[in-house]
Scaffold this motif. Structure first.
Motif, PDB file in Angstrom:
ATOM      1  N   ASN A 147       6.652   6.049   0.592  1.00 22.48           N
ATOM      2  CA  ASN A 147       7.040   4.653   0.742  1.00 22.48           C
ATOM      3  C   ASN A 147       5.796   3.761   0.715  1.00 22.48           C
ATOM      4  OD1 ASN A 147       9.795   5.067   0.833  1.00 22.48           O
ATOM      5  ND2 ASN A 147       9.778   5.483   3.032  1.00 22.48           N
ATOM      6  N   TYR A 148       6.042   2.467   0.748  1.00 18.05           N
ATOM      7  CA  TYR A 148       4.928   1.504   0.728  1.00 18.05           C
ATOM      8  C   TYR A 148       4.982   0.668   1.993  1.00 18.05           C
ATOM      9  CZ  TYR A 148       4.118   2.588  -4.165  1.00 18.05           C
ATOM     10  OH  TYR A 148       3.809   3.238  -5.325  1.00 18.05           O
ATOM     11  N   ILE A 149       3.819   0.197   2.430  1.00 15.39           N
ATOM     12  CA  ILE A 149       3.874  -0.773   3.508  1.00 15.39           C
ATOM     13  C   ILE A 149       3.229  -2.073   3.053  1.00 15.39           C
ATOM     14  CG2 ILE A 149       3.900   1.015   5.298  1.00 15.39           C
ATOM     15  CD1 ILE A 149       1.231   0.102   6.174  1.00 15.39           C
ATOM     16  N   GLN A 183     -10.478   2.057   2.700  1.00  8.71           N
ATOM     17  CA  GLN A 183      -9.184   2.437   3.266  1.00  8.71           C
ATOM     18  C   GLN A 183      -8.720   1.376   4.255  1.00  8.71           C
ATOM     19  OE1 GLN A 183      -8.894   6.752   4.529  1.00  8.71           O
ATOM     20  NE2 GLN A 183     -11.048   6.368   4.867  1.00  8.71           N
ATOM     21  N   THR A 184      -7.414   1.285   4.403  1.00  8.82           N
ATOM     22  CA  THR A 184      -6.877   0.487   5.498  1.00  8.82           C
ATOM     23  C   THR A 184      -5.789   1.310   6.170  1.00  8.82           C
ATOM     24  OG1 THR A 184      -5.888  -1.617   6.159  1.00  8.82           O
ATOM     25  CG2 THR A 184      -5.154  -0.704   4.063  1.00  8.82           C
ATOM     26  N   ALA A 225      -0.772   7.181   8.792  1.00  6.98           N
ATOM     27  CA  ALA A 225      -0.500   7.130   7.353  1.00  6.98           C
ATOM     28  C   ALA A 225      -1.796   6.982   6.560  1.00  6.98           C
ATOM     29  CB  ALA A 225       0.421   5.953   7.062  1.00  6.98           C
ATOM     30  N   TYR A 226      -1.951   7.821   5.546  1.00  7.97           N
ATOM     31  CA  TYR A 226      -3.062   7.693   4.607  1.00  7.97           C
ATOM     32  C   TYR A 226      -2.593   6.756   3.497  1.00  7.97           C
ATOM     33  CZ  TYR A 226      -5.356  11.746   6.777  1.00  7.97           C
ATOM     34  OH  TYR A 226      -5.960  12.610   7.651  1.00  7.97           O
ATOM     35  N   LEU A 227      -3.169   5.534   3.464  1.00  8.21           N
ATOM     36  CA  LEU A 227      -2.718   4.516   2.516  1.00  8.21           C
ATOM     37  C   LEU A 227      -3.672   4.415   1.338  1.00  8.21           C
ATOM     38  CD1 LEU A 227      -1.946   1.681   5.098  1.00  8.21           C
ATOM     39  CD2 LEU A 227      -0.358   3.344   4.135  1.00  8.21           C
ATOM     40  N   GLY A 228      -3.137   4.015   0.215  1.00  6.91           N
ATOM     41  CA  GLY A 228      -3.988   3.821  -0.958  1.00  6.91           C
ATOM     42  C   GLY A 228      -3.839   2.417  -1.494  1.00  6.91           C
ATOM     43  N   TYR A 283       0.827  -1.203   0.000  1.00  6.87           N
ATOM     44  CA  TYR A 283       0.000   0.000   0.000  1.00  6.87           C
ATOM     45  C   TYR A 283       0.861   1.251   0.000  1.00  6.87           C
ATOM     46  CZ  TYR A 283      -3.406  -3.465   1.478  1.00  6.87           C
ATOM     47  OH  TYR A 283      -4.198  -4.574   1.542  1.00  6.87           O
ATOM     48  N   ARG A 284       0.547   2.142  -0.905  1.00  9.25           N
ATOM     49  CA  ARG A 284       1.297   3.390  -1.002  1.00  9.25           C
ATOM     50  C   ARG A 284       0.914   4.323   0.150  1.00  9.25           C
ATOM     51  NH1 ARG A 284       3.923   6.489  -4.757  1.00  9.25           N
ATOM     52  NH2 ARG A 284       3.656   8.733  -4.506  1.00  9.25           N
ATOM     53  N   ILE A 285       1.929   4.913   0.797  1.00  6.87           N
ATOM     54  CA  ILE A 285       1.679   5.935   1.815  1.00  6.87           C
ATOM     55  C   ILE A 285       1.583   7.277   1.085  1.00  6.87           C
ATOM     56  CG2 ILE A 285       2.530   7.064   3.920  1.00  6.87           C
ATOM     57  CD1 ILE A 285       4.246   4.490   4.392  1.00  6.87           C
TER      58      ILE A 285
END
Lengths: 242, 335
Positions: free
Chosen positions: A209-211, A172-173, A140-143, A128-130
């Motif tokens: 960054n990504y998570i 959203q997550t 963090a707002y993730l997409g 997921y992109r931050i």
């Protein structure tokens, strides 16, 4: 996305550089490119920069940096960023799913006529992109979460959600960095501290960054938790390759 | 080095410095003294660097037992300091001695007072600042407002023997209605010209739901042309958000770093000090100015601070015994 970014005043000590009026990776990448270009230059008179989905709030000290010089600097930096792009990383977040760690996992599964295993598989299936951080410290707002597991919020929010809880709200997550009230459906929990005021780098995540959520067992959760408490745990990171 | 014990914490007293900069991109609010002008003058009066940690006192002052001889100064809201019940001047530095009690008279005008101590207060340094941010439980004394029994320490012990008063002409006067200057934007184009006129020609009242995070205002509703929501972007202290009900909210030092409501305008930085001295029930009228004018005003304000430093009035404190009773006497030294 605009052809040329708009520069808008935000009082006498900040400007907003707006790249568009949309949530898209393309737009967010331009934001983060300008962010890293300005950070690299470490300009005297710029006090802070807040990158968001599609804009940057650049705070400056007018007695040290004029608006004209700042505007010229933004234009120059914006054009040069295509040369050296922001290189994203993936940060692995270990998560124990279900049970006390994620009391709403069963609900999410039933809501979609799936098994809890299937929900976990989808949730851990992509990075997921931050897009940005904000709201509370280190949030963090993730997409990019799959619509297959999108679930409405709780009708009555919980008054206290423990730090580290991983939840879903609509499509959203995200992870609660500090203990707070909230209405997200909790599916798991990470022992990693996203926010620790006493750590050298208090906030773990960074925009761009990504998570990736990685499933762990309850035993592993407790093991990692102990390492975290001893400051002996390091999150796994690697370069993002798309 | 222990210097005060809190007998009574007052309404909301917290340790603040200039604020926490450089972590806003990670969701950490700036925090810091709400009235930067009064805050800086308080430190000047006790010979500190201007960014030394102070106590920010809200409406009702604390009561403190002095644990060692030092010098203090109170600026901002008119909340007369009392040493063992005897009044001391505001906008001045004065000595306090071990065993004395420092308390405060009820606030006369203004809302927030700043108490600087020679050497500065000690506190938890988090991300480069001592400022207390209570919602995040960081800074100051365990990230919270003062509580009964807390012991406050000095960052550095200094021998301070020269006391000063601020020249009267530079002391601000606070009233219950202020003109607050704004720069339109960043989303003033969400509002029609008529609506912006309405915003500028109305008087707004500060409501009870107001704190260091933001002031909610009551007055004519401001309606956006289409929608009030924007894609979340950055927030500056002073930003005037207009949510769906049209009632403006001015974001202040503890504001979240990002938000999703359109911002019709932003309060100029020097007027945040004026705002800090307004209480629930007080009134605001907005006036639009240009960024250039705001920068000119900021320069003038810096010059006022320099003038304050140049024109400090020295004063002396003596103990005089008359018929066996000890009186504290304060004498201004005239040039």
């Amino acid at each position: 996305m605009y052809k040329i970014p708009r520069i808008l005043p935000a009082g006498d000590k900040a400007v907003v550089v707006e790249y568009g009026n949309e949530i898209s990776e393309e737009c967010n990448k331009r934001v983060l490119n300008l962010y890293s270009a300005l950070k690299r230059q470490d300009v005297t008179g710029i006090t802070s920069i807040i990158p968001t989905y599609r804009s940057l709030l650049i705070k400056y000290e007018p007695l040290k940096l004029t608006v004209d010089d700042l505007t010229a600097l933004i234009a120059k930096s914006d054009m040069s960023t295509s040369v050296e792009e922001f290189k994203p990383k993936v940060i692995e977040i270990p998560v124990a799913y279900g049970g006390d760690f994620g009391p709403d996992l069963e609900f999410v599964a039933e809501y979609h006529n799936m098994t809890p295993e299937e929900v976990i598989k989808i949730h851990t299936g992509s990075a997921y992109r931050i897009y940005m951080l904000g709201f509370t410290m280190g949030f963090a707002y993730l997409g990019g979460m799959s619509e297959k597991i999108a679930t409405p919020r709780l009708e009555k929010p919980r008054t206290e959600i423990p730090a580290g809880s991983v939840g879903i709200a609509g499509s959203q997550t995200g992870i609660y960095p500090v203990t707070s009230p909230g209405g997200w459906r909790l599916i798991g929990k990470t022992p990693v501290k996203l926010y620790d005021p006493h750590r050298e780098k208090p906030i773990l995540l960074e925009a761009g960054n990504y998570i990736k959520f990685v499933r762990i067992t309850p035993d592993e959760f407790h093991e990692i938790e102990q390492q975290v408490n001893r400051n002996a745990y390091e999150v796994k990171t690697y370069n993002y390759d798309g | 080095m222990e210097c005060f014990k809190v007998i009574n914490p007052g309404l909301f007293t917290s340790v603040q410095d200039m604020g926490r900069f450089g972590y806003e991109s990670q969701g950490v609010p700036v925090s810091g003294a709400m009235d930067e002008f009064a805050f800086r003058v308080a430190n000047i009066l006790v010979g500190n660097v201007e960014n030394a940690p102070v106590l920010e006192i809200t409406l009702m002052g604390p009561s403190l037992e002095v644990l060692q001889d030092t010098a203090v100064a109170i600026t901002g809201a008119w909340i007369n300091p009392l040493v063992n019940g005897v009044e001391r001047p505001c906008w001045s530095s004065f000595p306090v001695r071990k065993g004395e009690t420092l308390s405060f008279a009820p606030v006369k005008t203004g809302c927030r007072a700043y108490m600087a101590v020679s050497g500065g207060f000690d506190g938890d340094v988090v991300m480069g600042s001592v400022s207390t941010y209570t919602r995040g439980s960081i800074g100051g004394i365990k990230g919270r407002r003062l509580e009964k029994g807390d012991v406050l320490s000095l960052k550095r012990h200094t021998l301070f023997t020269h006391f000063f008063k601020v020249n009267e002409k530079y002391i601000p006067h606070y009233s219950a209605e202020e003109e607050i200057r704004i720069v339109p934007g960043p989303q003033h184009d969400y509002f029609s010209r008529e609506v912006i006129e309405l915003f500028l020609n109305s008087t707004y009242t500060i409501t009870k739901d107001s704190d260091r995070m933001g002031y909610r205002l009551d007055g004519p509703a401001i309606k956006a042309k289409e929608k009030h929501d924007i894609i979340t972007d950055g927030i500056m202290p002073g930003a005037v958000q207009i949510p769906g009900n049209g009632k403006p909210i001015i974001m202040l030092k503890d504001a979240q770093t990002t938000g999703g409501y359109a911002k019709i305008a932003t309060v100029i930085s020097i007027d945040l000090s004026k705002l800090a001295q307004l209480k629930p029930g007080d009134r605001i009228k907005f006036r639009a100015i240009s960024v250039e004018e705001a920068h000119q005003l900021l320069k003038e304000k810096e010059e006022v601070l320099n003038k304050i430093k140049e024109t400090l009035v020295p004063s002396r404190y003596f103990d005089v015994t008359v018929n066996g009773r000890v009186f504290n006497v304060n004498i201004d030294i005239l040039k």
